[in-house]
Design a protein around this motif. Sequence first.
Motif, PDB file in Angstrom:
ATOM      1  N   ALA A  49       0.867  -1.180   0.000  1.00  0.00           N
ATOM      2  CA  ALA A  49       0.000   0.000   0.000  1.00  0.00           C
ATOM      3  C   ALA A  49       0.898   1.222   0.000  1.00  0.00           C
ATOM      4  O   ALA A  49       1.817   1.328   0.814  1.00  0.00           O
ATOM      5  N   LEU A  50       0.656   2.117  -0.941  1.00  0.00           N
ATOM      6  CA  LEU A  50       1.376   3.384  -1.005  1.00  0.00           C
ATOM      7  C   LEU A  50       0.469   4.497  -0.513  1.00  0.00           C
ATOM      8  O   LEU A  50      -0.719   4.537  -0.856  1.00  0.00           O
ATOM      9  N   ASP A  51       1.014   5.414   0.284  1.00  0.00           N
ATOM     10  CA  ASP A  51       0.227   6.564   0.698  1.00  0.00           C
ATOM     11  C   ASP A  51       0.309   7.647  -0.376  1.00  0.00           C
ATOM     12  O   ASP A  51       0.881   7.434  -1.457  1.00  0.00           O
ATOM     13  N   ALA A  52      -0.261   8.797  -0.102  1.00  0.00           N
ATOM     14  CA  ALA A  52      -0.340   9.862  -1.108  1.00  0.00           C
ATOM     15  C   ALA A  52       1.030  10.353  -1.540  1.00  0.00           C
ATOM     16  O   ALA A  52       1.183  10.898  -2.638  1.00  0.00           O
ATOM     17  N   THR A  99      -7.432   2.150  -4.228  1.00  0.00           N
ATOM     18  CA  THR A  99      -7.442   1.562  -5.564  1.00  0.00           C
ATOM     19  C   THR A  99      -6.543   0.328  -5.611  1.00  0.00           C
ATOM     20  O   THR A  99      -5.655   0.154  -4.777  1.00  0.00           O
ATOM     21  N   VAL A 100      -6.781  -0.531  -6.611  1.00  0.00           N
ATOM     22  CA  VAL A 100      -6.031  -1.782  -6.739  1.00  0.00           C
ATOM     23  C   VAL A 100      -5.485  -1.910  -8.155  1.00  0.00           C
ATOM     24  O   VAL A 100      -6.237  -1.859  -9.136  1.00  0.00           O
ATOM     25  N   GLY A 101      -4.167  -2.084  -8.260  1.00  0.00           N
ATOM     26  CA  GLY A 101      -3.507  -2.387  -9.529  1.00  0.00           C
ATOM     27  C   GLY A 101      -2.745  -3.687  -9.394  1.00  0.00           C
ATOM     28  O   GLY A 101      -2.216  -3.992  -8.325  1.00  0.00           O
ATOM     29  N   VAL A 102      -2.699  -4.464 -10.464  1.00  0.00           N
ATOM     30  CA  VAL A 102      -2.099  -5.794 -10.413  1.00  0.00           C
ATOM     31  C   VAL A 102      -1.129  -5.976 -11.572  1.00  0.00           C
ATOM     32  O   VAL A 102      -1.451  -5.671 -12.731  1.00  0.00           O
ATOM     33  N   GLY A 103       0.065  -6.477 -11.263  1.00  0.00           N
ATOM     34  CA  GLY A 103       1.037  -6.838 -12.283  1.00  0.00           C
ATOM     35  C   GLY A 103       1.082  -8.342 -12.455  1.00  0.00           C
ATOM     36  O   GLY A 103       1.147  -9.079 -11.469  1.00  0.00           O
ATOM     37  N   LEU A 105       6.929   1.569 -15.168  1.00  0.00           N
ATOM     38  CA  LEU A 105       6.097   2.656 -14.638  1.00  0.00           C
ATOM     39  C   LEU A 105       6.611   3.118 -13.283  1.00  0.00           C
ATOM     40  O   LEU A 105       6.655   4.325 -13.001  1.00  0.00           O
ATOM     41  N   SER A 106       7.002   2.188 -12.441  1.00  0.00           N
ATOM     42  CA  SER A 106       7.529   2.541 -11.127  1.00  0.00           C
ATOM     43  C   SER A 106       8.769   3.414 -11.253  1.00  0.00           C
ATOM     44  O   SER A 106       8.879   4.466 -10.604  1.00  0.00           O
ATOM     45  N   GLU A 107       9.690   3.004 -12.105  1.00  0.00           N
ATOM     46  CA  GLU A 107      10.943   3.747 -12.235  1.00  0.00           C
ATOM     47  C   GLU A 107      10.745   5.088 -12.937  1.00  0.00           C
ATOM     48  O   GLU A 107      11.505   6.032 -12.714  1.00  0.00           O
ATOM     49  N   ALA A 108       9.703   5.191 -13.770  1.00  0.00           N
ATOM     50  CA  ALA A 108       9.407   6.455 -14.449  1.00  0.00           C
ATOM     51  C   ALA A 108       8.617   7.404 -13.561  1.00  0.00           C
ATOM     52  O   ALA A 108       8.631   8.619 -13.775  1.00  0.00           O
ATOM     53  N   THR A 109       7.923   6.860 -12.559  1.00  0.00           N
ATOM     54  CA  THR A 109       7.080   7.691 -11.696  1.00  0.00           C
ATOM     55  C   THR A 109       7.878   8.329 -10.568  1.00  0.00           C
ATOM     56  O   THR A 109       7.902   9.557 -10.422  1.00  0.00           O
ATOM     57  N   ASP A 110       8.532   7.501  -9.753  1.00  0.00           N
ATOM     58  CA  ASP A 110       9.318   8.051  -8.646  1.00  0.00           C
ATOM     59  C   ASP A 110      10.601   7.261  -8.435  1.00  0.00           C
ATOM     60  O   ASP A 110      11.110   7.163  -7.329  1.00  0.00           O
ATOM     61  N   ALA A 165       0.765  -0.429  -8.177  1.00  0.00           N
ATOM     62  CA  ALA A 165       0.002   0.582  -7.420  1.00  0.00           C
ATOM     63  C   ALA A 165      -0.144   1.875  -8.210  1.00  0.00           C
ATOM     64  O   ALA A 165      -1.195   2.525  -8.188  1.00  0.00           O
ATOM     65  N   TRP A 166       0.911   2.248  -8.946  1.00  0.00           N
ATOM     66  CA  TRP A 166       0.894   3.502  -9.705  1.00  0.00           C
ATOM     67  C   TRP A 166       0.054   3.421 -10.982  1.00  0.00           C
ATOM     68  O   TRP A 166      -0.086   4.426 -11.690  1.00  0.00           O
ATOM     69  N   LEU A 167      -0.528   2.256 -11.277  1.00  0.00           N
ATOM     70  CA  LEU A 167      -1.411   2.154 -12.442  1.00  0.00           C
ATOM     71  C   LEU A 167      -2.608   3.089 -12.327  1.00  0.00           C
ATOM     72  O   LEU A 167      -3.246   3.419 -13.331  1.00  0.00           O
ATOM     73  N   TRP A 168      -2.885   3.547 -11.108  1.00  0.00           N
ATOM     74  CA  TRP A 168      -3.991   4.476 -10.880  1.00  0.00           C
ATOM     75  C   TRP A 168      -3.506   5.928 -10.850  1.00  0.00           C
ATOM     76  O   TRP A 168      -4.223   6.809 -10.405  1.00  0.00           O
ATOM     77  N   GLY A 169      -2.284   6.178 -11.292  1.00  0.00           N
ATOM     78  CA  GLY A 169      -1.821   7.560 -11.402  1.00  0.00           C
ATOM     79  C   GLY A 169      -1.298   8.118 -10.097  1.00  0.00           C
ATOM     80  O   GLY A 169      -1.290   7.461  -9.065  1.00  0.00           O
TER      81      GLY A 169
END
Length: 297
Positions: free
Chosen positions: A19-22, A61-65, A113-118, A293-297
């Motif tokens: 779970a990631l917080d804001a 929200t829920v994202g799945v790899g 996506l993870s590495e591109a996001t943060d 998790a970041w699939l939801w932006g």
Amino acid sequence: MSDYRLGIDIGGTKIEIVALDAEGQVVLRHRVSNPGTYQGLLSDVKKLVDDAHTRTNPYATVGVGIPGAVDAHTRLVKNANATWLNGQPFADDLQDVLGFPVRVENDANCFALSEATDGAAAGRHVVFGVILGSGMGGGIIVDGKPLKGLHDIAGEWGHTPLPWVREDEFPMPKCFCGNSGCLERFLCGPALAESWKGAGNRSVQGIEDAAASGDAAAQRALDLYVDRLGRACALIVNIIDPDAIVLGGGVSNLNCLYERVPDVMKQYVITPECNTELLKNKHGDSSGVRGAAWLWG
């Protein structure tokens, strides 16, 4: 939007949830064994999500790899190395079991996506993420979103041929996909291990130390691997011209790759200078589940 995002990574032997917080901080992490059956997977994922919702936010929200892809036309899983997932309407069935929308994506796309996001390539316009492990995968992120393609196979770099092949590299090794000469057969971890220590070896642990101490076989194996990875990365630069290529998986821990591969890339790219960065991942083994998790932006 929920204050929390749940990410789930379905691997060959385990299921992990975070779970990631804001702010993108991990506030919950749990891992269980993969049951190895379809109905068991749906049941276990539901238990993990229900528990995480009680401990974070019921609207998280829920994202799945997954180790495959959901075909946008048939809604069925394809290309999964967990073969019992293939042909199943996993995304739709999981939504039915949970009772709310979920987003399901290829695990290499989640890593990228993870590495591109943060992660290591945060803020870059176009990012190519690579997993160099027991197999080989790739994902393309454009402006923070996975590029999926018409057939949901964008980034399947491992099943393109080794470029600029030399005569002494024939005959091409056969790949499990049915073709010959696929990059995965040259650049996965076991391929490097066998190049070093012979057939049947799968671990590359200690290869850099061995090369530094004068092990000629280790030196030759690394030289060949660096050259092939450089050619393969140059092919990506020529096709999608990314701002950064981020390496993940066990082989990404070899420091020599970041020192030597860019020089090889420059020999093959069709531009006077190559400014594409070759980066080591920031989040390690957690990148896949964070990306889900970041699939939801």
